[in-house]
Design an enzyme around this catalytic site. Sequence first.
Site, PDB file in Angstrom:
ATOM      1  N   HIS A  49       0.825  -1.220   0.000  1.00 53.12           N
ATOM      2  CA  HIS A  49       0.000   0.000   0.000  1.00 53.12           C
ATOM      3  C   HIS A  49       0.858   1.268   0.000  1.00 53.12           C
ATOM      4  CE1 HIS A  49      -3.596  -2.465   1.801  1.00 53.12           C
ATOM      5  NE2 HIS A  49      -3.525  -2.545   0.487  1.00 53.12           N
ATOM      6  N   ASN A  78      -1.967 -13.622  15.512  1.00 53.42           N
ATOM      7  CA  ASN A  78      -2.946 -12.562  15.729  1.00 53.42           C
ATOM      8  C   ASN A  78      -3.635 -12.837  17.061  1.00 53.42           C
ATOM      9  OD1 ASN A  78      -5.302 -10.790  15.393  1.00 53.42           O
ATOM     10  ND2 ASN A  78      -4.815 -10.804  13.205  1.00 53.42           N
ATOM     11  N   CYS A 110       4.028  21.479  -3.616  1.00 52.42           N
ATOM     12  CA  CYS A 110       5.310  21.256  -4.294  1.00 52.42           C
ATOM     13  C   CYS A 110       5.841  22.616  -4.790  1.00 52.42           C
ATOM     14  CB  CYS A 110       4.994  20.338  -5.471  1.00 52.42           C
ATOM     15  SG  CYS A 110       6.300  20.034  -6.640  1.00 52.42           S
ATOM     16  N   CYS A 125       3.827  14.858  -5.862  1.00 47.37           N
ATOM     17  CA  CYS A 125       3.062  15.997  -6.357  1.00 47.37           C
ATOM     18  C   CYS A 125       1.948  15.518  -7.291  1.00 47.37           C
ATOM     19  CB  CYS A 125       3.984  16.977  -7.077  1.00 47.37           C
ATOM     20  SG  CYS A 125       3.052  18.334  -7.822  1.00 47.37           S
ATOM     21  N   CYS A 134       6.291  23.398  -7.683  1.00 47.84           N
ATOM     22  CA  CYS A 134       5.519  23.755  -8.882  1.00 47.84           C
ATOM     23  C   CYS A 134       4.129  24.275  -8.541  1.00 47.84           C
ATOM     24  CB  CYS A 134       5.417  22.557  -9.835  1.00 47.84           C
ATOM     25  SG  CYS A 134       4.107  21.375  -9.397  1.00 47.84           S
TER      26      CYS A 134
HETATM   27  P1  OAD Z   1      -6.528  -3.882  10.533  1.00 47.79           P
HETATM   28  O1  OAD Z   1      -6.573  -2.690  11.414  1.00 47.79           O
HETATM   29  O2  OAD Z   1      -7.709  -4.158   9.679  1.00 47.79           O
HETATM   30  O3  OAD Z   1      -6.306  -5.197  11.415  1.00 47.79           O
HETATM   31  C1  OAD Z   1      -5.342  -5.227  12.424  1.00 47.79           C
HETATM   32  C2  OAD Z   1      -5.201  -6.667  12.904  1.00 47.79           C
HETATM   33  O4  OAD Z   1      -4.142  -6.707  13.836  1.00 47.79           O
HETATM   34  C3  OAD Z   1      -6.439  -7.246  13.584  1.00 47.79           C
HETATM   35  O5  OAD Z   1      -6.705  -8.527  13.068  1.00 47.79           O
HETATM   36  C4  OAD Z   1      -6.015  -7.329  15.061  1.00 47.79           C
HETATM   37  O6  OAD Z   1      -6.610  -8.425  15.732  1.00 47.79           O
HETATM   38  C5  OAD Z   1      -4.523  -7.518  14.935  1.00 47.79           C
HETATM   39  N1  OAD Z   1      -3.725  -7.062  16.091  1.00 47.79           N
HETATM   40  C6  OAD Z   1      -4.017  -6.122  17.018  1.00 47.79           C
HETATM   41  N2  OAD Z   1      -3.009  -6.002  17.900  1.00 47.79           N
HETATM   42  C7  OAD Z   1      -2.039  -6.874  17.517  1.00 47.79           C
HETATM   43  C8  OAD Z   1      -0.755  -7.220  18.016  1.00 47.79           C
HETATM   44  N3  OAD Z   1      -0.235  -6.639  19.107  1.00 47.79           N
HETATM   45  N4  OAD Z   1      -0.057  -8.166  17.356  1.00 47.79           N
HETATM   46  C9  OAD Z   1      -0.557  -8.770  16.258  1.00 47.79           C
HETATM   47  N5  OAD Z   1      -1.766  -8.488  15.740  1.00 47.79           N
HETATM   48  C10 OAD Z   1      -2.500  -7.554  16.373  1.00 47.79           C
HETATM   49  O7  OAD Z   1      -5.166  -3.766   9.691  1.00 47.79           O
HETATM   50  P2  OAD Z   1      -4.802  -4.370   8.272  1.00 47.79           P
HETATM   51  O8  OAD Z   1      -5.288  -5.757   8.142  1.00 47.79           O
HETATM   52  O9  OAD Z   1      -3.378  -4.096   8.045  1.00 47.79           O
HETATM   53  O10 OAD Z   1      -5.421   0.039   3.723  1.00 47.79           O
HETATM   54  O11 OAD Z   1      -5.638  -3.422   7.315  1.00 47.79           O
HETATM   55  C11 OAD Z   1      -5.530  -3.602   5.946  1.00 47.79           C
HETATM   56  C12 OAD Z   1      -5.697  -2.301   5.247  1.00 47.79           C
HETATM   57  O12 OAD Z   1      -6.906  -1.671   5.664  1.00 47.79           O
HETATM   58  C13 OAD Z   1      -4.650  -1.258   5.565  1.00 47.79           C
HETATM   59  O13 OAD Z   1      -3.455  -1.437   4.866  1.00 47.79           O
HETATM   60  C14 OAD Z   1      -5.327   0.003   5.161  1.00 47.79           C
HETATM   61  C15 OAD Z   1      -6.656  -0.249   5.811  1.00 47.79           C
HETATM   62  O14 OAD Z   1      -7.740   0.416   5.290  1.00 47.79           O
HETATM   63  C16 OAD Z   1      -5.344   1.189   3.056  1.00 47.79           C
HETATM   64  O15 OAD Z   1      -5.186   2.239   3.620  1.00 47.79           O
HETATM   65  C17 OAD Z   1      -5.460   1.044   1.571  1.00 47.79           C
END
Ligand code: OAD
Length: 248
Positions: free
Chosen positions: A120, A214, A149, A128, A151
């Site tokens: 991501h 997790n 920027c 910019c 520009c």
């Molecule tokens: P999420 O915030 O959706 O999920 C976080 C996960 O981490 C959950 O399953 C929690 O249970 C787990 N968690 C919490 N604390 C933890 C710890 N100490 N150790 C291990 N795991 C833990 O995050 P992502 O799955 O990364 O995208 O989200 C995916 C995407 O959604 C992001 O990259 C972002 C967001 O919208 C964009 O911005 C395009």
Amino acid sequence: MMDLIRRAAEDLLASKCAVALTGAGISVESGIPPFRGKGGIWERVDPMEFGHIDTFEKDPGKVWRVLIRDLKEIIDRAAPNDGHKGLARLEAMGLLASVITQNVDGLHQMAGSTDVLEFHGNCAWQRCMDCGGKKRTRDVDISSLPPVCACGGVLRPDWVFFGEEIPPAALQRSRQLAMRCDVMMVVGTSAMVHPAATMPVIARETGARIIEINPERTPLTGYVSDYLIRGGAGDVMNALVSELESMG
Ligand code: OAD
């Protein structure tokens, strides 16, 4: 938990190509909030509004004020935790080839992982909207928002907003790794956002063992993952690295 740690250590020792897919959860212990769940960013900010490119294009100053500035300040102060360091240690031990991350914080690289695919994008650079020129975020003046920027064009983080494509090179390489690996560790992701969450599915379909780390179950648990090691990334990675070291 120790039985599963032992099993994961054995799976890693037996593998020829292991990769990790990480999400926001691995950076929680570094003080960066996750997106979903308690205390998550999307609890206070609507993702389809502030996380979407259409809103940024309409009113970049608002998105900078509500989302980007705060996140940038938190990320600026953050340091890698035992989860990031554990994955870097696995690479140094020759047991992990690459990390595919959905995170934009750069903490895997800071911890020492050398092959990190940023699915991501990242927060370290601004781009910019007019000339496409890039500037390091730390050199950008954010005293008035949105920053601009030289520009005159608006600067945006070099990350992927909702409504945008995954950087083609990262997507292609991630797919290749997912098809090639024989172990995939899926650490700290809710597996709700595609195509990132499809990588473990591809890996599983091509015969890899899927190890989830997790504190909570996810849509992969019991379907795509072979087993879930339930706990925070830091504790689990510390236990796994100690187990591998004790196994010699
Ligand atoms: P999420 O915030 O959706 O999920 C976080 C996960 O981490 C959950 O399953 C929690 O249970 C787990 N968690 C919490 N604390 C933890 C710890 N100490 N150790 C291990 N795991 C833990 O995050 P992502 O799955 O990364 O995208 O989200 C995916 C995407 O959604 C992001 O990259 C972002 C967001 O919208 C964009 O911005 C395009």
